[in-house]
Every structure is written in C-alpha cells, then in structure tokens.
Design an enzyme around this catalytic site. Sequence first.
Site: not given
Length: 265
Positions: A145, A158
């Site tokens: 990510s 996250y």
Amino acid sequence: MAVSFSLEGKVALVTGASYGIGFAIASAYAQAGATICFNDIKQELVDKGIAAYKELGIEAHGYVCDVTNEDAVNELVATIEKEVGTIDILVNNAGIIKRIPMCDMTAAEFRQVIDVDLNAPFIVSKAVIPAMIKKGGGKIINICSMMSELGRETVSAYAAAKGGLKMLTKNICSEYGEYNIQCNGIGPGYIETPQTAPLREIQPDGSRHPFDQFIIAKTPAARWLKPEELTGPAIFLASSASDAVNGHILYVDGGILAYIGKQPK
Ligand code: NAP
Ligand code: GCO
C-alpha cells in the site's frame, strides 16, 4: 532466453478475490494462462465470484476460508493441492481497513486489522512455501500500500500492517530466495474499489468528498486508478520475466510517492 510473461500451466491462489483488486488480478492471470483459485469468507461471495469469473469465461476454483484461521488455511492449501495442483503463484490480497483515530481505536480493532493484513499473509505464505520448494520454486506477491511508506490520520493499524507486510516480503525473499522463490510486493495507489468507496462518496451538496479531492491533488494523473491498472505489474511479478526480481515493492501509484502534490489555486 526468451522473456516470458506467460502463466500457462501455473496454479494461482489469490486470497479475497471475489471482487476488487484480487478479482482483477486473478482474471488477468487466467487470461495469461493460469488456473485460478480464490477464497472468501462467505459462501455467498464465493458463489458470486465464481459466477463473475464465469462471465469472463474463466472456470475459477472458489473456496470459503478465513485467511486469519491457520487450520482453515492449511486445509484450503491441501484441498487445492489435491483438487487442482501445487500452488505456483500466491497473491496475498485479502485485506481490511478500519479508519479510526488511533486514540479512539480499541486494541481489539487494531489487532483485527493486523490479523488480516499482516498475520494472514504470514500464515498463507507459510502454508504454500513447502510445496513450492519441492516443486523447485514459486512466486509470492503481497499487496502492500501507499501506507507501506506513508502514514495518514485514522489508519494507524492499517499502516502498521502494510509496513510490516513490506518487511515480511523482504524477509521471505531473504529466507527462500535460494529455493527459487521470488517474493515481491505491489503497492497500489488509490484504487476505485469497495474498500475506498467511502472516500469517494458524493457529498449532500453534490460536491466531491474532501478526500477524493485530496487524492486528485496528490496524484500526478489527477485521477483515481482502476484495479485493471495493477494487472500488468501483477503478471510481470508472477511470470518468469521477474525471476531476478526479489524482495521488491513495485509501487503502482500513478506517481503519488514521487509528487509533493498540486499547489492549491
Ligand atoms: P476490498 O474491495 O475490501 O476487498 C477485500 C477482499 O478481501 C474482499 O473480497 C474480502 O472479503 C476479502 N477479505 C477480507 N478479510 C478476509 C479474511 N479474513 N479472509 C478472507 N478474505 C477476506 O479491498 P480492495 O480495495 O480490493 O483491496 C484488496 C487489497 O489491496 C487489500 O489488501 C488492500 O489493503 C489493498 N490495497 C487497496 C487499495 C485501494 O485503494 N483499494 C490500495 C492499496 C492496497 P469480504 O467481502 O468477505 O470481507
Ligand atoms: C485510505 C485508503 C488507502 C488505500 C491504499 C492506498 O484510507 O487511506 O483506504 O489506505 O486503501 O492502501 O495505497
């Protein structure tokens, strides 16, 4: 030696691939010649996924499996090896996000994100590596990510998970490269999927979501990316064309990481 992007004769497992990024990658792998296996938590979603693959002419093998459950993952891998064949390509795609300010987030919520986004790629990779070694090699691709490199408000769990996933990628490379296993990551930018739909909702006054406008300003192409734009890099990392690429995170972000952002008018 001819460079090949073909996946003919390969068995690919893409986790959490009933829809979204996983579905796009698995569909592209099928078009490159691979046999597709995927899982999801709910039978209903697996069934929907199988139907969606079929609409593309792809006979996918779908299984119900929660990737955080090690016994279930070991059973999934054993079932695939029996029914389909040894897994040549693993894409650790399944993932969740909870957008909560850190001091408002419970430890249980933090752990849940770490469990799916970091512990599960460990569990699934550990389950497939022994057979890859026996077969003479394999490919593991972890879906990282922007948050493998950057932080932002409300995504502490996250970002911690995706940062850890970057380092797990490098460690699998380090530990299993000698067995001809290449483990790399793909770091998508901001992609139009159900996971980011809340960030793109049109506001009551008809204006774009503030975060939507933010991403437009932070992306050189001034647009959100589409799941299909990840498939070329995903095929590259799954094919023999990338046999000398290992431990690398390939950012497919439209240039976000290179760009300070558009100056406000
Ligand atoms: P998505 O639309 O939310 O899809 C995630 C998939 O993972 C769903 O099929 C979901 O199934 C599955 N899943 C979640 N928890 C699972 C579990 N415990 N076991 C098995 N399957 C599980 O997300 P996406 O946007 O396609 O993202 C896919 C991956 O790319 C994620 O790892 C995400 O972090 C990463 N990523 C996304 C973006 C983006 O902008 N969209 C950018 C960078 C990275 P259910 O529906 O049953 O929960
Ligand atoms: C967010 C988004 C991002 C994307 C992706 C960016 O809330 O910032 O969900 O985290 O999912 O990871 O690369």
